[in-house]
Design a protein around this motif. Structure first.
Motif, PDB file in Angstrom:
ATOM      1  N   VAL A 163      18.748   2.304  -7.349  1.00  0.00           N
ATOM      2  CA  VAL A 163      17.378   2.761  -7.145  1.00  0.00           C
ATOM      3  C   VAL A 163      17.309   4.266  -7.357  1.00  0.00           C
ATOM      4  O   VAL A 163      18.070   5.025  -6.747  1.00  0.00           O
ATOM      5  CB  VAL A 163      16.896   2.415  -5.722  1.00  0.00           C
ATOM      6  N   ASP A 164      16.421   4.706  -8.239  1.00  0.00           N
ATOM      7  CA  ASP A 164      16.187   6.135  -8.465  1.00  0.00           C
ATOM      8  C   ASP A 164      15.219   6.651  -7.410  1.00  0.00           C
ATOM      9  O   ASP A 164      14.097   6.135  -7.279  1.00  0.00           O
ATOM     10  CB  ASP A 164      15.606   6.377  -9.861  1.00  0.00           C
ATOM     11  N   LEU A 165      15.640   7.665  -6.677  1.00  0.00           N
ATOM     12  CA  LEU A 165      14.850   8.182  -5.568  1.00  0.00           C
ATOM     13  C   LEU A 165      14.405   9.617  -5.834  1.00  0.00           C
ATOM     14  O   LEU A 165      15.198  10.458  -6.292  1.00  0.00           O
ATOM     15  CB  LEU A 165      15.668   8.141  -4.277  1.00  0.00           C
ATOM     16  N   SER A 190      14.369  -7.992  -5.866  1.00  0.00           N
ATOM     17  CA  SER A 190      13.084  -7.316  -6.046  1.00  0.00           C
ATOM     18  C   SER A 190      13.127  -6.042  -5.206  1.00  0.00           C
ATOM     19  O   SER A 190      13.602  -6.050  -4.071  1.00  0.00           O
ATOM     20  CB  SER A 190      11.954  -8.234  -5.579  1.00  0.00           C
ATOM     21  N   VAL A 191      12.643  -4.931  -5.761  1.00  0.00           N
ATOM     22  CA  VAL A 191      12.771  -3.631  -5.099  1.00  0.00           C
ATOM     23  C   VAL A 191      11.421  -2.945  -5.002  1.00  0.00           C
ATOM     24  O   VAL A 191      10.648  -2.918  -5.974  1.00  0.00           O
ATOM     25  CB  VAL A 191      13.752  -2.712  -5.852  1.00  0.00           C
ATOM     26  N   LYS A 192      11.139  -2.390  -3.836  1.00  0.00           N
ATOM     27  CA  LYS A 192       9.957  -1.556  -3.628  1.00  0.00           C
ATOM     28  C   LYS A 192      10.382  -0.278  -2.920  1.00  0.00           C
ATOM     29  O   LYS A 192      11.249  -0.299  -2.048  1.00  0.00           O
ATOM     30  CB  LYS A 192       8.899  -2.284  -2.806  1.00  0.00           C
ATOM     31  N   VAL A 193       9.755   0.846  -3.295  1.00  0.00           N
ATOM     32  CA  VAL A 193      10.104   2.147  -2.719  1.00  0.00           C
ATOM     33  C   VAL A 193       8.843   2.831  -2.220  1.00  0.00           C
ATOM     34  O   VAL A 193       7.832   2.899  -2.937  1.00  0.00           O
ATOM     35  CB  VAL A 193      10.809   3.045  -3.755  1.00  0.00           C
ATOM     36  N   VAL A 194       8.915   3.344  -0.988  1.00  0.00           N
ATOM     37  CA  VAL A 194       7.851   4.173  -0.424  1.00  0.00           C
ATOM     38  C   VAL A 194       8.452   5.549  -0.198  1.00  0.00           C
ATOM     39  O   VAL A 194       9.488   5.673   0.472  1.00  0.00           O
ATOM     40  CB  VAL A 194       7.326   3.581   0.900  1.00  0.00           C
ATOM     41  N   SER A 195       7.822   6.597  -0.759  1.00  0.00           N
ATOM     42  CA  SER A 195       8.422   7.929  -0.741  1.00  0.00           C
ATOM     43  C   SER A 195       7.508   8.959  -0.107  1.00  0.00           C
ATOM     44  O   SER A 195       6.274   8.869  -0.209  1.00  0.00           O
ATOM     45  CB  SER A 195       8.742   8.387  -2.171  1.00  0.00           C
ATOM     46  N   TRP A 196       8.148   9.931   0.536  1.00  0.00           N
ATOM     47  CA  TRP A 196       7.465  11.098   1.076  1.00  0.00           C
ATOM     48  C   TRP A 196       8.133  12.341   0.510  1.00  0.00           C
ATOM     49  O   TRP A 196       9.357  12.498   0.637  1.00  0.00           O
ATOM     50  CB  TRP A 196       7.564  11.155   2.598  1.00  0.00           C
ATOM     51  N   PRO A 197       7.405  13.231  -0.148  1.00  0.00           N
ATOM     52  CA  PRO A 197       8.023  14.439  -0.729  1.00  0.00           C
ATOM     53  C   PRO A 197       8.483  15.405   0.370  1.00  0.00           C
ATOM     54  O   PRO A 197       7.988  15.362   1.495  1.00  0.00           O
ATOM     55  CB  PRO A 197       6.907  15.047  -1.579  1.00  0.00           C
ATOM     56  N   TYR A 201       0.825  -1.201   0.000  1.00  0.00           N
ATOM     57  CA  TYR A 201       0.000   0.000   0.000  1.00  0.00           C
ATOM     58  C   TYR A 201       0.865   1.259   0.000  1.00  0.00           C
ATOM     59  O   TYR A 201       0.527   2.267  -0.635  1.00  0.00           O
ATOM     60  CB  TYR A 201      -0.924   0.012   1.221  1.00  0.00           C
ATOM     61  N   GLY A 202       1.993   1.193   0.704  1.00  0.00           N
ATOM     62  CA  GLY A 202       2.882   2.351   0.748  1.00  0.00           C
ATOM     63  C   GLY A 202       3.451   2.713  -0.602  1.00  0.00           C
ATOM     64  O   GLY A 202       3.632   3.898  -0.920  1.00  0.00           O
ATOM     65  N   VAL A 224      13.283   2.047   1.267  1.00  0.00           N
ATOM     66  CA  VAL A 224      13.586   1.152   0.154  1.00  0.00           C
ATOM     67  C   VAL A 224      13.638  -0.275   0.678  1.00  0.00           C
ATOM     68  O   VAL A 224      14.341  -0.558   1.659  1.00  0.00           O
ATOM     69  CB  VAL A 224      14.928   1.525  -0.506  1.00  0.00           C
ATOM     70  N   PHE A 225      12.897  -1.155   0.022  1.00  0.00           N
ATOM     71  CA  PHE A 225      12.831  -2.558   0.436  1.00  0.00           C
ATOM     72  C   PHE A 225      13.368  -3.436  -0.684  1.00  0.00           C
ATOM     73  O   PHE A 225      12.835  -3.442  -1.791  1.00  0.00           O
ATOM     74  CB  PHE A 225      11.393  -2.954   0.764  1.00  0.00           C
ATOM     75  N   VAL A 226      14.439  -4.165  -0.391  1.00  0.00           N
ATOM     76  CA  VAL A 226      15.069  -5.058  -1.358  1.00  0.00           C
ATOM     77  C   VAL A 226      14.931  -6.481  -0.858  1.00  0.00           C
ATOM     78  O   VAL A 226      15.229  -6.769   0.315  1.00  0.00           O
ATOM     79  CB  VAL A 226      16.554  -4.710  -1.557  1.00  0.00           C
ATOM     80  N   ARG A 227      14.498  -7.362  -1.747  1.00  0.00           N
ATOM     81  CA  ARG A 227      14.429  -8.790  -1.390  1.00  0.00           C
ATOM     82  C   ARG A 227      15.276  -9.575  -2.387  1.00  0.00           C
ATOM     83  O   ARG A 227      15.120  -9.443  -3.594  1.00  0.00           O
ATOM     84  CB  ARG A 227      12.979  -9.286  -1.425  1.00  0.00           C
TER      85      ARG A 227
END
Length: 479
Positions: A451-453, A472-479, A130-131, A460-463
């Motif tokens: 990872v482009d941020l 496998s990469v997932k990114v949750v960002s806050w501006p 969800y993030g 950043v979540f790497v598995r």
């Protein structure tokens, strides 16, 4: 055992794939990085809605998550969580849907219930999913659930152990009377004494420890466990950082918990200290790496020594136990860096899995010994009755004696089901966002992923399940 009788158990029809066949292929696909292929068969089997459906949903969800198909992963995790909620209302050992005398067969006749870490990781992975699409309200809900499962862990384990003991007590005597054709009283008290004697025997305990790395006297004793033994610092830290970055007021408490659960981790300590002092993160990146795969389970048969069985040994044709043992799997890398900063271990998932295995084994070993002793009692009762009979009656009783032994051997099976896509270890670091926005993550000094941020704070979540598997990469960002 010398008196082991030859039995041919036709437990699977030719051409049919067993649960273990599917699990083996799934593990191979995950380890090899064939994530899309790994999801296919578990999801098909989950649709059959049998007792294994929770495991299949979790396995399919992990495979989809690793392949980047977040929506399909969330759909499967949602169904899995619904099953868990239903199981929380009534322990799987107390559910009436299981076959009659199921407790006297083996644990695989009961629905797969998973464990506390299954529940915690399900909510954690949903929150991350969800993030990634900035649905922070849904992510917060899932993190709340993960935290609640941390709190409920002991209660849930006690509930399952109590439900299993209650059902075993009810079924053991009735089963003994039925299978002995009325020649046994099914004395539950004497069976209980025999079980206790086996659990107290030092020589047998040594054998169990050799095969299963399980100490009958100390492993899995709930009253001796501390929160650091079973609570997941990864979940606590993610929840704390998320709340901190999201402006929620209670991130500090979760960061405090993470630091207490993993005091040797300098990032966990620093995060708690910074949050406690009111520092506001700016262009900070939390990097989590889930490395390797958690232990898998395989079946192991051992014999219950006849000296521990309070019956005449010459009547015993089979007295075997069948239990799962843990197989630890290799790491994907021995070290990780992000922007040149060394990551530190945040969670030892192998250790968490071992605790859950130990708690399960404390009940499973007792159940399996009870099954064996009851079966032996039936064999003895029929053997003694045969000695006193003649002619056709004697022949029938001897045949029944061998039939019970054969049935006992054929139905024995260890419950090797587990969510085998969980990580072996979790590592973490907090680094400043690189000026060019490109975060370089390395495994054993070798580039693993870039990872482009976006500007702002990120998680950043790497598995990486194995050395051979693509990350496998997932990114949750806050501006």
């Amino acid at each position: 055992m010398k008196k082991l009788i030859p039995v041919v158990a036709a437990l699977a029809m030719a051409g049919c794939r067993t649960v273990d066949d599917v699990i083996v292929d799934y593990r191979a696909n995950i380890s090899g990085g064939n994530y899309a292929a790994a999801a296919k068969e578990p999801e098909e089997l989950a649709a059959k809605e049998n007792g294994d459906r929770l495991m299949w949903r979790l396995m399919a969800a992990s495979a989809y998550d690793l392949s980047g198909e977040t929506e399909k992963a969330l759909d499967n995790f949602d169904v899995a969580e619904d099953i868990m909620i239903a199981n929380d209302q009534t322990s799987v050992f107390g559910q009436t849907a299981a076959a009659a005398n199921a407790m006297m067969l083996n644990d695989r006749f009961f629905p797969y219930d998973g464990g506390g870490q299954d529940r915690i990781f399900t909510c954690l992975y949903k929150a991350i999913g969800y993030g990634t699409r900035s649905d922070f309200a849904a992510a917060r809900t899932e993190l709340n659930r993960a935290a609640q499962h941390q709190e409920n862990w002991l209660w849930e384990r006690r509930k399952d152990l109590a439900a299993a003991d209650e059902r075993m007590d009810k079924e053991a005597a009735a089963y003994a009377k039925e299978k002995s054709e009325g020649n046994s009283s099914g004395d539950g008290q004497s069976t209980g004494v025999a079980v206790q004697n086996a659990m107290k025997d030092g020589s047998f305990a040594t054998t169990v420890k050799e095969y299963f790395m399980f100490d009958i006297f100390t492993s899995g004793v709930l009253d001796s466990l501390k929160p650091a033994d079973y609570q997941n610092p990864y979940a606590a830290h993610v929840c704390g950082v998320f709340r901190w970055l999201n402006g929620d007021g209670d991130g500090r408490g979760y960061l405090r918990d993470a630091a207490a659960l993993r005091p040797q981790n300098s990032f966990a300590r620093r995060d708690f200290s910074s949050c406690d002092q009111g520092w506001k993160p700016k262009n900070q990146v939390w990097v989590y790496v889930e490395d390797g795969l958690c232990p898998e389970r395989e079946q192991q048969r051992i014999d219950l020594p006849l000296l521990l069985i309070p019956y005449a040994g010459r009547y015993v044709k089979y007295a075997g136990l069948c239990l799962p043992r843990l197989l630890v799997r290799p790491a994907a890398a021995s070290s990780w860096t992000a922007a040149g900063v060394n990551l530190e271990q945040l969670a030892d998932v192998d250790a968490l899995a071992k605790i859950e295995y130990d708690v399960y084994m404390r009940g499973a070993l007792k159940r399996e010994i009870t099954r064996t002793i009851v079966d032996v009692g039936v064999q003895v009762a029929l053997g003694i009755a045969a000695d006193r009979a003649t002619g056709v009656t004697r022949t029938a009783l001897v045949a029944s004696q061998y039939a019970v032994a054969a049935y006992s051997m054929a139905r024995r099976g260890a419950d090797t089901r587990c969510w085998s896509a969980l990580p072996k270890s979790v590592y973490v670091a907090r680094v400043a966002r690189p000026a060019d926005g490109v975060l370089d993550i390395r495994a054993d000094g070798i580039p693993a992923v870039q990872v482009d941020l976006k500007p702002g704070n990120s998680m950043v979540f790497v598995r990486k399940p194995s050395r051979a598997a693509a990350p496998s990469v997932k990114v949750v960002s806050w501006p």
